[in-house]
Design a protein around this motif. Sequence first.
Motif, PDB file in Angstrom:
ATOM      1  N   GLY A 181       0.084  13.871  -3.807  1.00 30.06           N
ATOM      2  CA  GLY A 181       0.051  15.314  -3.627  1.00 30.06           C
ATOM      3  C   GLY A 181       1.198  15.782  -2.762  1.00 30.06           C
ATOM      4  O   GLY A 181       1.968  14.985  -2.238  1.00 30.06           O
ATOM      5  N   SER A 182       1.306  17.084  -2.622  1.00 23.93           N
ATOM      6  CA  SER A 182       2.386  17.606  -1.816  1.00 23.93           C
ATOM      7  C   SER A 182       1.832  18.666  -0.881  1.00 23.93           C
ATOM      8  O   SER A 182       1.331  19.692  -1.313  1.00 23.93           O
ATOM      9  N   VAL A 183       1.899  18.379   0.401  1.00 28.02           N
ATOM     10  CA  VAL A 183       1.410  19.323   1.400  1.00 28.02           C
ATOM     11  C   VAL A 183       2.241  20.600   1.320  1.00 28.02           C
ATOM     12  O   VAL A 183       1.730  21.708   1.401  1.00 28.02           O
ATOM     13  N   THR A 184       3.549  20.410   1.097  1.00 27.39           N
ATOM     14  CA  THR A 184       4.449  21.555   1.040  1.00 27.39           C
ATOM     15  C   THR A 184       4.061  22.498  -0.096  1.00 27.39           C
ATOM     16  O   THR A 184       3.967  23.701   0.086  1.00 27.39           O
ATOM     17  N   ALA A 186      -3.554  16.606  12.286  1.00 28.89           N
ATOM     18  CA  ALA A 186      -4.195  15.339  11.930  1.00 28.89           C
ATOM     19  C   ALA A 186      -5.037  15.606  10.693  1.00 28.89           C
ATOM     20  O   ALA A 186      -5.966  16.403  10.723  1.00 28.89           O
ATOM     21  N   ASP A 187      -4.677  14.963   9.588  1.00 28.33           N
ATOM     22  CA  ASP A 187      -5.375  15.142   8.322  1.00 28.33           C
ATOM     23  C   ASP A 187      -6.747  14.473   8.421  1.00 28.33           C
ATOM     24  O   ASP A 187      -6.853  13.263   8.601  1.00 28.33           O
ATOM     25  N   GLN A 221       0.142  10.177   6.493  1.00 25.95           N
ATOM     26  CA  GLN A 221      -1.308  10.324   6.431  1.00 25.95           C
ATOM     27  C   GLN A 221      -1.799  10.309   4.989  1.00 25.95           C
ATOM     28  O   GLN A 221      -2.840   9.736   4.681  1.00 25.95           O
ATOM     29  N   ARG A 222      -1.035  10.953   4.084  1.00 25.66           N
ATOM     30  CA  ARG A 222      -1.478  10.980   2.678  1.00 25.66           C
ATOM     31  C   ARG A 222      -1.498   9.581   2.083  1.00 25.66           C
ATOM     32  O   ARG A 222      -2.363   9.240   1.302  1.00 25.66           O
ATOM     33  N   GLN A 223      -0.510   8.781   2.449  1.00 23.64           N
ATOM     34  CA  GLN A 223      -0.484   7.407   1.927  1.00 23.64           C
ATOM     35  C   GLN A 223      -1.704   6.627   2.405  1.00 23.64           C
ATOM     36  O   GLN A 223      -2.287   5.848   1.667  1.00 23.64           O
ATOM     37  N   GLN A 224      -2.102   6.862   3.656  1.00 22.38           N
ATOM     38  CA  GLN A 224      -3.276   6.167   4.173  1.00 22.38           C
ATOM     39  C   GLN A 224      -4.542   6.595   3.444  1.00 22.38           C
ATOM     40  O   GLN A 224      -5.420   5.776   3.183  1.00 22.38           O
ATOM     41  N   VAL A 225      -4.624   7.884   3.102  1.00 24.07           N
ATOM     42  CA  VAL A 225      -5.785   8.356   2.343  1.00 24.07           C
ATOM     43  C   VAL A 225      -5.841   7.635   1.004  1.00 24.07           C
ATOM     44  O   VAL A 225      -6.885   7.132   0.589  1.00 24.07           O
ATOM     45  N   LEU A 226      -4.684   7.552   0.350  1.00 23.66           N
ATOM     46  CA  LEU A 226      -4.636   6.918  -0.967  1.00 23.66           C
ATOM     47  C   LEU A 226      -5.056   5.447  -0.882  1.00 23.66           C
ATOM     48  O   LEU A 226      -5.897   4.985  -1.653  1.00 23.66           O
ATOM     49  N   VAL A 227      -4.485   4.729   0.087  1.00 22.03           N
ATOM     50  CA  VAL A 227      -4.830   3.313   0.234  1.00 22.03           C
ATOM     51  C   VAL A 227      -6.313   3.163   0.569  1.00 22.03           C
ATOM     52  O   VAL A 227      -7.007   2.294   0.037  1.00 22.03           O
ATOM     53  N   GLY A 228      -6.828   4.046   1.426  1.00 19.74           N
ATOM     54  CA  GLY A 228      -8.242   3.997   1.791  1.00 19.74           C
ATOM     55  C   GLY A 228      -9.135   4.191   0.581  1.00 19.74           C
ATOM     56  O   GLY A 228     -10.088   3.437   0.374  1.00 19.74           O
ATOM     57  N   ARG A 229      -8.815   5.196  -0.242  1.00 18.57           N
ATOM     58  CA  ARG A 229      -9.636   5.453  -1.426  1.00 18.57           C
ATOM     59  C   ARG A 229      -9.572   4.289  -2.402  1.00 18.57           C
ATOM     60  O   ARG A 229     -10.584   3.865  -2.952  1.00 18.57           O
ATOM     61  N   LEU A 230      -8.374   3.755  -2.589  1.00 20.98           N
ATOM     62  CA  LEU A 230      -8.230   2.632  -3.515  1.00 20.98           C
ATOM     63  C   LEU A 230      -9.024   1.433  -3.024  1.00 20.98           C
ATOM     64  O   LEU A 230      -9.653   0.730  -3.801  1.00 20.98           O
ATOM     65  N   GLY A 263      -6.279  19.786  13.810  1.00 19.64           N
ATOM     66  CA  GLY A 263      -6.897  18.848  12.873  1.00 19.64           C
ATOM     67  C   GLY A 263      -7.504  19.599  11.711  1.00 19.64           C
ATOM     68  O   GLY A 263      -7.922  20.741  11.865  1.00 19.64           O
ATOM     69  N   GLY A 264      -7.563  18.958  10.541  1.00 16.33           N
ATOM     70  CA  GLY A 264      -8.164  19.609   9.374  1.00 16.33           C
ATOM     71  C   GLY A 264      -7.386  19.282   8.120  1.00 16.33           C
ATOM     72  O   GLY A 264      -6.814  18.200   7.995  1.00 16.33           O
ATOM     73  N   ARG A 265      -7.371  20.238   7.179  1.00 13.94           N
ATOM     74  CA  ARG A 265      -6.561  20.046   5.969  1.00 13.94           C
ATOM     75  C   ARG A 265      -5.199  20.655   6.273  1.00 13.94           C
ATOM     76  O   ARG A 265      -5.105  21.863   6.541  1.00 13.94           O
ATOM     77  N   PRO A 266      -4.143  19.865   6.224  1.00 10.50           N
ATOM     78  CA  PRO A 266      -2.838  20.329   6.701  1.00 10.50           C
ATOM     79  C   PRO A 266      -2.410  21.682   6.156  1.00 10.50           C
ATOM     80  O   PRO A 266      -2.064  22.570   6.926  1.00 10.50           O
ATOM     81  N   HIS A 267      -2.458  21.878   4.823  1.00  9.66           N
ATOM     82  CA  HIS A 267      -1.919  23.135   4.282  1.00  9.66           C
ATOM     83  C   HIS A 267      -2.701  24.340   4.796  1.00  9.66           C
ATOM     84  O   HIS A 267      -2.126  25.372   5.117  1.00  9.66           O
ATOM     85  N   ALA A 268      -4.022  24.177   4.921  1.00  6.64           N
ATOM     86  CA  ALA A 268      -4.840  25.304   5.379  1.00  6.64           C
ATOM     87  C   ALA A 268      -4.554  25.614   6.847  1.00  6.64           C
ATOM     88  O   ALA A 268      -4.458  26.785   7.237  1.00  6.64           O
TER      89      ALA A 268
END
Lengths: 154, 566
Positions: free
Chosen positions: A130-133, A39-40, B399-408, A95-100
């Motif tokens: 961005g790209s988690v991968t 969970a990001d 999840q990344r898309q939600q972060v982007l929409v949230g920030r915008l 939970g946290g920052r996915p890549h880490a």
Amino acid sequence: MYNRILIPTDGSTVAEAAVDHAVDLAEKYDAEVHALFVADVDAVTYSLGTEQVDRIRQGNFQGMTDLREDAEEATGYVRGQAEPLGLSVVERHAGGRPHAVIADYAADNDIDLVVMGSHGRSGVRRALLGSVTERTLRSTHVPVLVVDYERAEE
Amino acid sequence: MSLAVTVLQQELLPEGLNISFKLLPGIIVVTMMLSFLGVGYFYKVADTENMWVAGRSIGNVENGMAIGANWMSAASYLGMAALIALSGVYGLAYVVGWTTGYFILLIFLAAQMRRFGKYTAPDFVGDRFNSDAARALAAVTTFLIGFVYALGQARGMGLVGMYILGDITAVLPIPGVSAYQAMMILFMVVTIGYLALSGMLGATKNMVLQFVILIGAFLIGLLVTGWSAGFSTVLPQLEYGALISELSAEFSAPFAGGSYYLWVATCFSLVFGTCGLPHVLVRFYTVQNERVARWSCTWGLFFICLLYLSAPAFAAFGTALYGSEIGAVYGDPGMSSAAGDVIVVLASQLAGLPTWLVGLVAAGGIAAAVATVSGLFIAASSAISHDIYANIINEDATQRQQVLVGRLSIVAIGLLTIVFALDPQQPIAALVGFAFSLAAIVLFPMFFLGLWWENANRQGALAGMVSGLVLWFIPMLNEGNFGIINGGDGWGIEIIATWMPAVGSALVATPLVFLVVIVVSAVTDEPPVDTKMMVRQCHSPDPMPKDKTAADVVAEKTDNVPPADD
């Protein structure tokens, strides 16, 4: 060669595209499959509110029904693909920052291979989302197999 | 506007306030802002490899402080004393309204909301009434509340900022931008930047820090101001009573600054608006259990009262000092609403307090504004990114898309606030009052009927929210807010201005919305059995496990499936 294969998944079709590859490899090497949902925390902040981040901190994940369902569905898909082939599956929700989290998990659990999907975004979309991968590649020393996801209609 | 305080504000310049750059207060404010960043970073959620392992939970007192900080904005810190100073007894409607609301919340909503167990206010409305349209309406309302509420905060930050940093347009001339506007834009941009880069400004630890700063600054400021001006010794909250007979009749005579009706209407709006504010309610979803929800509410009320019992004393001191050092407070020209809005800072300055102490009082005002803006903006961003984007527009959102929409959406609501706060038509407390009217009219009936009347259904909720939004806009436009009708004059229809003032429109509109919901629900089909059982579950005397929501319990009962345990 590969005893433990890690599949990070967020339940998206992109992530699921990598599952076939991972399961196939796991079957050949009779490897243990680890399915990891992260969970990001940033996403939780902006979409559910900072109060929910506190909740994750407290380990009250059980009370967060929607997120719990997403997590169970995501790792459950991997289990559904791998178990019929007689592979053993470990499901983990973090939970946290996915890549880490992915890099730490790989290091802590003696993972031999990470298999993950990628959107193959470029240009502005990649800069924004961005790209988690890509970040995972930069933070782990474990071999990573990237499965590029291309939409059928494009 | 029928308030006696309407003053033209072409140039928002509080008279008597020492507007110049001050080093020590500047350092205090910068240190404070950096410490918010530090706390956000230090307490950033560590990567947790297993979310099922319990960590430390947030206690009642800590949660109460967070509620207090989230709640007490520039309107409480600056606006309340301002209104009491400008309109006397009318201002007490705010003290009464903003505390009484918590009783209704405590008795009727806090624990029940916790049992329902959803993340956001629109989530609750959407799930209770089984409707994406209802969810979307609630999300739009949440966004609108955040925007209107933030207007008052922006005004407060701009005015107080002028004391600390002076007129930056003198150093850096920007054509067409006044000292107030430059300062307001500066502080808003910093706050938006904070929120868009790290949402953690609104996390509990930061809220606690913000509360400690604001309450400390306010109480120390009051104590020292009363002491050095010779008004009081150790308990200014009571001792200011000795001043009452010396102050003008406008201050102490009941209802000199507004009619009885306006007082009651304002009070009503504030009481029920409190119960409908999405960023306040959200704190109750996250606590361990209903018991903690109730106690958090009680502690929150206690922490809020610390400030509210002190605000009238500050207003009295400020009025007395203004009268003796600057000029007559009432009459023509009298105290401007801009000076009123900084009366707390002005009083400490006029009492001859050292610059750093006045700076601390000013910094407290900024802490209050920042704390509330972050709570509001995060609530608005979740309304957009979670409720509208991820639940309605793109159900497969990553999840990344939600972060982007949230920030915008944070940037969008921030810019919108800046544009409309360039020339705010009303004092801080009135601007915030509008947001309370909106919450009381549109959201409170949904929460109350949704939790207490199982037959309230989708059609009723939709009709209620739509009519509520219309009812809120009528007096707002009539009085020329937002400056879009007749260049800011509004329609000016007398009967609406008298009986349905924008700041107290809930007195007429909330009962109407209740009626609409009840009538429409009664003539249409009853809601599904599951929904009814969910409502009952929120009131069940059996204790509920903390990891379940009302929906889970109902699902178990109806399907007889054993509970999922992972």
